[in-house]
Write a protein that holds these residues in place. Structure first.
Motif, PDB file in Angstrom:
ATOM      1  N   ARG B  11      35.645 -18.715 -57.204  1.00 27.41           N
ATOM      2  CA  ARG B  11      35.696 -20.056 -56.319  1.00 27.41           C
ATOM      3  C   ARG B  11      35.532 -18.841 -55.202  1.00 27.41           C
ATOM      4  O   ARG B  11      34.762 -18.693 -53.676  1.00 27.41           O
ATOM      5  N   PRO B  12      36.232 -17.054 -54.977  1.00 21.83           N
ATOM      6  CA  PRO B  12      36.123 -16.787 -53.913  1.00 21.83           C
ATOM      7  C   PRO B  12      34.946 -16.059 -53.699  1.00 21.83           C
ATOM      8  O   PRO B  12      34.149 -15.736 -52.761  1.00 21.83           O
ATOM      9  N   GLY B  13      33.902 -16.075 -54.774  1.00 20.29           N
ATOM     10  CA  GLY B  13      32.973 -15.827 -54.767  1.00 20.29           C
ATOM     11  C   GLY B  13      31.793 -16.452 -53.800  1.00 20.29           C
ATOM     12  O   GLY B  13      31.460 -15.926 -53.065  1.00 20.29           O
ATOM     13  N   ILE B  14      32.188 -18.291 -54.278  1.00 16.43           N
ATOM     14  CA  ILE B  14      31.647 -18.464 -53.347  1.00 16.43           C
ATOM     15  C   ILE B  14      31.537 -18.266 -52.029  1.00 16.43           C
ATOM     16  O   ILE B  14      30.859 -18.829 -51.114  1.00 16.43           O
ATOM     17  N   GLU B  15      33.199 -18.399 -51.393  1.00 16.37           N
ATOM     18  CA  GLU B  15      34.168 -18.295 -49.734  1.00 16.37           C
ATOM     19  C   GLU B  15      32.835 -17.350 -49.430  1.00 16.37           C
ATOM     20  O   GLU B  15      32.736 -17.284 -48.297  1.00 16.37           O
ATOM     21  N   LEU B  16      32.911 -16.593 -50.523  1.00 16.62           N
ATOM     22  CA  LEU B  16      31.831 -14.904 -49.798  1.00 16.62           C
ATOM     23  C   LEU B  16      30.942 -15.283 -49.117  1.00 16.62           C
ATOM     24  O   LEU B  16      30.048 -15.088 -48.376  1.00 16.62           O
ATOM     25  N   GLY B  17      30.148 -16.411 -50.083  1.00 14.63           N
ATOM     26  CA  GLY B  17      28.484 -15.895 -49.220  1.00 14.63           C
ATOM     27  C   GLY B  17      29.191 -17.249 -48.562  1.00 14.63           C
ATOM     28  O   GLY B  17      27.513 -16.991 -47.306  1.00 14.63           O
ATOM     29  N   GLY B  18      29.956 -17.707 -47.925  1.00 17.81           N
ATOM     30  CA  GLY B  18      29.253 -19.004 -46.846  1.00 17.81           C
ATOM     31  C   GLY B  18      29.889 -17.854 -45.889  1.00 17.81           C
ATOM     32  O   GLY B  18      29.378 -18.652 -44.584  1.00 17.81           O
ATOM     33  N   ARG B  19      30.653 -17.131 -45.945  1.00 17.43           N
ATOM     34  CA  ARG B  19      31.121 -16.640 -44.800  1.00 17.43           C
ATOM     35  C   ARG B  19      29.425 -15.985 -44.435  1.00 17.43           C
ATOM     36  O   ARG B  19      29.440 -15.587 -43.634  1.00 17.43           O
ATOM     37  N   ALA B  20      29.180 -15.313 -45.604  1.00 16.56           N
ATOM     38  CA  ALA B  20      27.949 -13.960 -45.073  1.00 16.56           C
ATOM     39  C   ALA B  20      26.665 -14.752 -44.522  1.00 16.56           C
ATOM     40  O   ALA B  20      26.739 -15.116 -42.901  1.00 16.56           O
ATOM     41  N   GLY B  21      27.032 -16.030 -44.883  1.00 14.72           N
ATOM     42  CA  GLY B  21      25.839 -17.165 -43.819  1.00 14.72           C
ATOM     43  C   GLY B  21      26.465 -17.334 -42.711  1.00 14.72           C
ATOM     44  O   GLY B  21      25.439 -17.288 -41.795  1.00 14.72           O
ATOM     45  N   ALA B  22      27.151 -17.621 -42.077  1.00 13.57           N
ATOM     46  CA  ALA B  22      28.409 -17.773 -40.759  1.00 13.57           C
ATOM     47  C   ALA B  22      27.931 -16.995 -40.158  1.00 13.57           C
ATOM     48  O   ALA B  22      27.373 -16.737 -39.091  1.00 13.57           O
ATOM     49  N   ARG B  23      28.584 -15.589 -40.786  1.00 15.66           N
ATOM     50  CA  ARG B  23      28.492 -14.639 -40.170  1.00 15.66           C
ATOM     51  C   ARG B  23      26.890 -13.799 -39.527  1.00 15.66           C
ATOM     52  O   ARG B  23      26.550 -13.613 -37.985  1.00 15.66           O
ATOM     53  N   ARG B  24      25.713 -13.980 -40.364  1.00 15.34           N
ATOM     54  CA  ARG B  24      23.784 -14.037 -39.618  1.00 15.34           C
ATOM     55  C   ARG B  24      24.162 -15.075 -39.144  1.00 15.34           C
ATOM     56  O   ARG B  24      23.143 -14.015 -37.916  1.00 15.34           O
ATOM     57  N   ARG B  25      24.367 -16.574 -39.425  1.00 15.62           N
ATOM     58  CA  ARG B  25      23.627 -17.032 -38.127  1.00 15.62           C
ATOM     59  C   ARG B  25      24.532 -16.673 -36.716  1.00 15.62           C
ATOM     60  O   ARG B  25      23.549 -16.899 -35.773  1.00 15.62           O
ATOM     61  N   GLY B  26      25.868 -16.898 -36.890  1.00 20.30           N
ATOM     62  CA  GLY B  26      26.934 -16.498 -35.771  1.00 20.30           C
ATOM     63  C   GLY B  26      26.789 -15.804 -35.278  1.00 20.30           C
ATOM     64  O   GLY B  26      26.375 -15.468 -33.940  1.00 20.30           O
ATOM     65  N   GLY B  27      26.726 -14.845 -35.528  1.00 18.52           N
ATOM     66  CA  GLY B  27      26.597 -13.107 -34.608  1.00 18.52           C
ATOM     67  C   GLY B  27      27.355 -13.000 -33.874  1.00 18.52           C
ATOM     68  O   GLY B  27      28.214 -13.726 -33.877  1.00 18.52           O
ATOM     69  N   PRO B  28      27.027 -12.545 -32.790  1.00 21.48           N
ATOM     70  CA  PRO B  28      27.663 -11.997 -31.436  1.00 21.48           C
ATOM     71  C   PRO B  28      28.009 -13.369 -30.875  1.00 21.48           C
ATOM     72  O   PRO B  28      28.942 -12.827 -29.765  1.00 21.48           O
ATOM     73  N   THR B  29      27.464 -14.473 -31.159  1.00 26.21           N
ATOM     74  CA  THR B  29      28.092 -15.576 -29.910  1.00 26.21           C
ATOM     75  C   THR B  29      29.013 -16.329 -30.334  1.00 26.21           C
ATOM     76  O   THR B  29      28.858 -16.883 -29.921  1.00 26.21           O
ATOM     77  N   LEU B  30      29.231 -15.620 -31.690  1.00 30.14           N
ATOM     78  CA  LEU B  30      30.429 -16.863 -32.284  1.00 30.14           C
ATOM     79  C   LEU B  30      31.378 -17.002 -31.162  1.00 30.14           C
ATOM     80  O   LEU B  30      31.615 -18.336 -30.538  1.00 30.14           O
ATOM     81  N   GLY B  31      31.871 -16.380 -30.560  1.00 31.86           N
ATOM     82  CA  GLY B  31      33.162 -17.019 -29.004  1.00 31.86           C
ATOM     83  C   GLY B  31      32.857 -17.060 -28.353  1.00 31.86           C
ATOM     84  O   GLY B  31      33.527 -18.128 -27.968  1.00 31.86           O
ATOM     85  N   ARG B  32      31.588 -17.217 -27.840  1.00 32.63           N
ATOM     86  CA  ARG B  32      30.977 -18.285 -26.847  1.00 32.63           C
ATOM     87  C   ARG B  32      30.933 -19.179 -27.595  1.00 32.63           C
ATOM     88  O   ARG B  32      31.149 -20.341 -26.240  1.00 32.63           O
ATOM     89  N   ARG B  33      30.368 -19.619 -28.828  1.00 31.59           N
ATOM     90  CA  ARG B  33      30.175 -20.500 -28.902  1.00 31.59           C
ATOM     91  C   ARG B  33      31.371 -21.377 -29.340  1.00 31.59           C
ATOM     92  O   ARG B  33      31.396 -23.104 -28.989  1.00 31.59           O
ATOM     93  N   LEU B  34      32.316 -21.394 -29.564  1.00 27.82           N
ATOM     94  CA  LEU B  34      33.540 -21.458 -29.379  1.00 27.82           C
ATOM     95  C   LEU B  34      34.852 -21.627 -27.883  1.00 27.82           C
ATOM     96  O   LEU B  34      35.196 -22.516 -28.305  1.00 27.82           O
ATOM     97  N   ARG B  35      33.757 -20.954 -27.254  1.00 27.34           N
ATOM     98  CA  ARG B  35      34.009 -21.865 -25.669  1.00 27.34           C
ATOM     99  C   ARG B  35      33.760 -22.816 -25.788  1.00 27.34           C
ATOM    100  O   ARG B  35      34.602 -23.609 -24.972  1.00 27.34           O
ATOM    101  N   ARG B  36      32.376 -23.169 -26.029  1.00 22.72           N
ATOM    102  CA  ARG B  36      31.189 -24.451 -25.695  1.00 22.72           C
ATOM    103  C   ARG B  36      31.696 -25.434 -26.398  1.00 22.72           C
ATOM    104  O   ARG B  36      32.132 -26.279 -25.327  1.00 22.72           O
TER     105      ARG B  36
END
Ligand SMILES: Nc1ncnc2c1ncn2[C@@H]1O[C@H](COP(=O)(O)OP(=O)(O)OP(=O)(O)O)[C@@H](O)[C@H]1O
Ligand SMILES: [Mg+2]
Lengths: 405, 301
Positions: B11-36
């Motif tokens: 399970r942690p394995g799969i979760e790690l994958g998910g986070r890596a994907g999110a990080r790559r896509r979201g990147g530095p704009t995560l904060g801005r996206r959360l606000r909007r």
């Protein structure tokens, strides 16, 4: 170097599609044969059968005199260039080009030398260490060519290798492919759906429609003496104007709608078979480049309302309306650049279009009624039922069967 | 027991994958996206909760492996005695080696078999191909438990019980269908022209398979490797049945024996679980990049 012969070759796909029917074709040693036809007519199928990638349902394919029906592609000594290039994405340009040499167990130094020479010939020297993904379309195309050239095969097979390039690069590569083929003297079967490409590149051109070979001849002959309506409409750009007309009872003129075109003694003598059509319907074909602005007193002239002008710089395309019905062309899609508008090709009597290719200096305006001179000696006549050209043989005899529409 | 193994490795394995994907896509704009985007806020909170749920067992294992039995019961204090206890109670090194050998052997067989079969299903055409393919896919639905006893009898008849070959063969057989399916899907995605170009270049199907198809299949092979590694490494049932000599035990069997002993030391068990989970996590991290592209292959381009 070798000849390639197709002898009554037929291909029926497992789903029952008869993609190629009884095609016989002979490619001479060192000849560049172009196979042309509209989409879906079986060009790729023919090529793949020669390559050994598709089983031959009936007939024989011979390369250098040897029957190769049951010979696998690797033993046919052919090189194929695919439309999408099919470069090996995990290899560099140098590895891509040299890959086919790996089987030969040549010394490494020799392989390198051959790869380098080929790259030089194609202007690829500075990209040798790049992967295909890092190349432009034109460069990829060259790599695909290089992969074929380096092996010095008996036959080159090319399936629309230029169709993914932009227009300018296509023209450039067209010349380059012919130049390389001539220099290496290797027989080539080149497939394209672009009649301009076919006409400019081919020593001979084979026209295919619905899996049936229509005509195989030198470009000039194809242009001057198309064997049937389809070939006539397919070859030439803009496409030939084709109308349903009728020969007068005396056979000295042809009527197009309400107009008449006189046929001189000379024109009739060149087409003895035309005599049999006196008082009957014929399909009349006039190439746009054989229509010019009429001088007063021209014998064969057509009146038309000018509807559209297209300036091409050195020439002017004049679209005019005419009250003669269009002739139906089987396998409707015409060659590239065919500017006959679609829509009213149902043969109705509504006014049809005509296109004339005239000198750019011609004074002509949209909306005016103009008189067009027709070079009667270059007119084409076809039997409306068999679609075959009317020249000296008896019409419709021993002709190429047209596929059922 | 097995449950622990699963939660630690899979399970942690799969979760790690998910986070890596999110990080790559979201990147530095995560904060801005959360606000909007209020939807993103909800999604973010959900993911945080899921993360905590996934990571908690890890934290629990790490903390409690560093305690003595009494410290564990009191919930405070730290000590490394459970680790030395574990190493004296279990031949951890040789058991890890056994697990590694069995994993490597099975995965090697699975990779060779599934890539060859997948290539054949995807690129060669022969009669009854679909029937054979469906048969193989269908065999994915057979549970291990239903065949393990007859399998044991078979293997003992040919004298393979207590031989490494026994679990290797069984794991290969169990892993092959899904791996074949995955490889088939991957090879179907390769353009036919690529294969045909190599045929024209003078290679037979074997050469094309080896020099073109396999070289391009790295993401798919990595995916198969990770999935099979996690499954085989964590398995208890097959190894427990087929390897009964103490010297042959795998790490999961060793831990199983440890936990079923009279005096179960929870901290030592935690330490053992951590050790057994680590290789799966390492393999996952190494192949993670390929794994993501392998699982989503054919989605774009
Ligand atoms: N594998 C196949 N199975 C069944 N039918 C096929 C197969 N490949 C081609 N066909 C059919 O055979 C006919 C000829 O196809 P082919 O690919 O040779 O045409 P083409 O002249 O190369 O066309 P294009 O210019 O679009 O490439 C088409 O009607 C096509 O639908
Ligand atoms: Mg094609």
């Amino acid at each position: 170097m070798a000849t390639v012969e197709l002898d009554e070759v037929t291909k029926v796909y497992p789903n029952g599609v008869e993609a190629v029917q009884n095609v016989s074709l002979e490619i001479g040693d060192g000849e560049l044969m172009v196979l042309v036809g509209p989409s879906g007519c079986g060009k790729t199928t023919v090529l793949r059968m020669v390559a050994g990638l598709e089983e031959i349902s009936d007939g024989e394919v011979r390369i250098g005199g040897r029957v190769v029906n049951d010979v696998s592609p690797k033993d046919r000594d052919i090189a194929m260039v695919f439309q999408n290039y099919a470069l090996y994405p995990h290899m560099t340009v140098a590895q891509n080009i040299g890959f086919g040499l790996k089987m030969r167990r040549l010394p490494r130094a020799e392989v390198e030398l051959k790869v380098r020479n080929t790259a030089k010939m194609l202007g690829l020297s500075q990209w040798l260490e790049r992967k295909p993904a890092q190349l432009s379309g034109g460069q990829r195309q060259r790599v695909a060519m290089g992969r074929a050239i380096v092996r010095e095969p008996k036959v080159f097979l090319m399936d629309e290798p230029l169709s993914n390039l932009d227009a300018k690069l296509r023209v450039q590569m067209r010349a380059e492919v012919s130049r390389i083929q001539r220099r290496l003297g290797v027989s080539m079967l080149y497939v394209t759906h672009d009649q301009t490409e076919a006409m400019t590149m081919g020593d001979r051109v084979a026209v295919l429609l619905g899996g049936v070979l229509q005509q195989c001849a030198a470009p000039q002959e194809l242009y001057e003496r198309p064997i049937n309506i389809f070939v006539a409409a397919f070859i030439g750009s803009p496409a030939m104007n084709l109308y349903e007309g009728a020969l007068t009872p005396e056979g000295t003129a042809v009527s197009l709608g309400s107009q008449r075109l006189e046929l001189s003694e000379e024109v009739r003598r060149a087409r003895p078979a035309l005599a049999a059509y006196r008082g009957k319907g014929v399909v009349v074909g006039i190439r746009p480049e054989h229509i010019s602005a009429a001088a007063p007193g021209d014998a064969a002239a057509l009146q038309g309302d000018v509807e559209l002008l297209e300036a091409l710089g050195s020439e002017l395309l004049v679209h005019f309306s005419l009250d003669a019905p269009f002739a139906e062309v089987l396998g409707a899609a015409t060659g590239s650049g065919g500017s006959q508008p679609e829509g009213d090709d149902s043969g109705s009597t509504a006014s049809a279009w005509g296109v004339a290719r005239v000198d750019s200096g011609t004074r002509i305006r949209v909306g005016e009624r103009a008189s067009f001179a027709v070079r009667a000696g270059s007119m084409h006549f076809f039997d409306p039922h068999t679609s075959m050209a009317i020249w000296d043989e008896t019409p419709g005899s021993g002709g190429v069967p047209m596929p059922a529409s | 027991m097995t449950l622990q193994g699963e939660s630690a490795a899979t399970r942690p394995g799969i979760e790690l994958g998910g986070r890596a994907g999110a990080r790559r896509r979201g990147g530095p704009t995560l904060g801005r996206r959360l606000r909007r985007d209020p939807g993103a806020v909800i999604m973010f909170l959900v993911l945080v909760v899921v993360c905590i749920v996934m990571l908690y067992p890890f934290a629990f294992m790490i903390i409690n492996s560093l305690r003595t039995e009494t410290q564990y019961l009191n919930g405070s204090g730290f000590s490394t005695s459970s680790w030395s206890g574990l190493f004296s109670a279990l031949p951890v090194g040789s058991e890890l080696l056994n697990s590694t050998l069995i994993c490597a052997g099975s995965i090697a067989i699975i990779l060779i078999g599934s890539s060859a079969a997948g290539f054949a299903f995807a690129k060669l055409h022969y009669r009854r191909q679909n029937v054979v393919f469906l048969g193989i896919i269908g065999s994915m639905m057979i549970p291990v438990q239903s065949i393990i006893i007859p399998e044991y009898v078979n293997l003992s008849n040919v004298g393979l019980v207590n031989n490494y070959l026994a679990p290797i063969l069984v794991y290969s057989a169990l892993g092959m269908p899904f791996a074949t399916f995955l490889m088939t899907v991957f090879f179907r995605g390769l353009p036919d022209e690529l294969i045909e170009a190599a045929l024209c270049d003078g290679f037979g199907y074997v050469g094309v398979f080896w020099r073109i198809a396999v070289r391009m299949a790295a993401p798919a092979l990595a995916t198969v490797t990770v999935l099979q590694f996690i499954q085989i490494w964590d398995d208890l049932l097959v190894a427990l049945l087929l390897l009964q000599e103490p010297a042959n035990r795998t790490i999961t069997v060793g831990l199983g024996v440890l936990s079923s002993g009279r005096a179960v030391s929870i901290p030592a068990l935690m330490a053992g679980s951590l050790i057994s989970a680590l290789p799966a996590i390492i393999v996952y991290l190494i192949f993670q990049r390929y794994l993501i592209s392998g699982l989503t292959m054919g989605v774009s381009r």
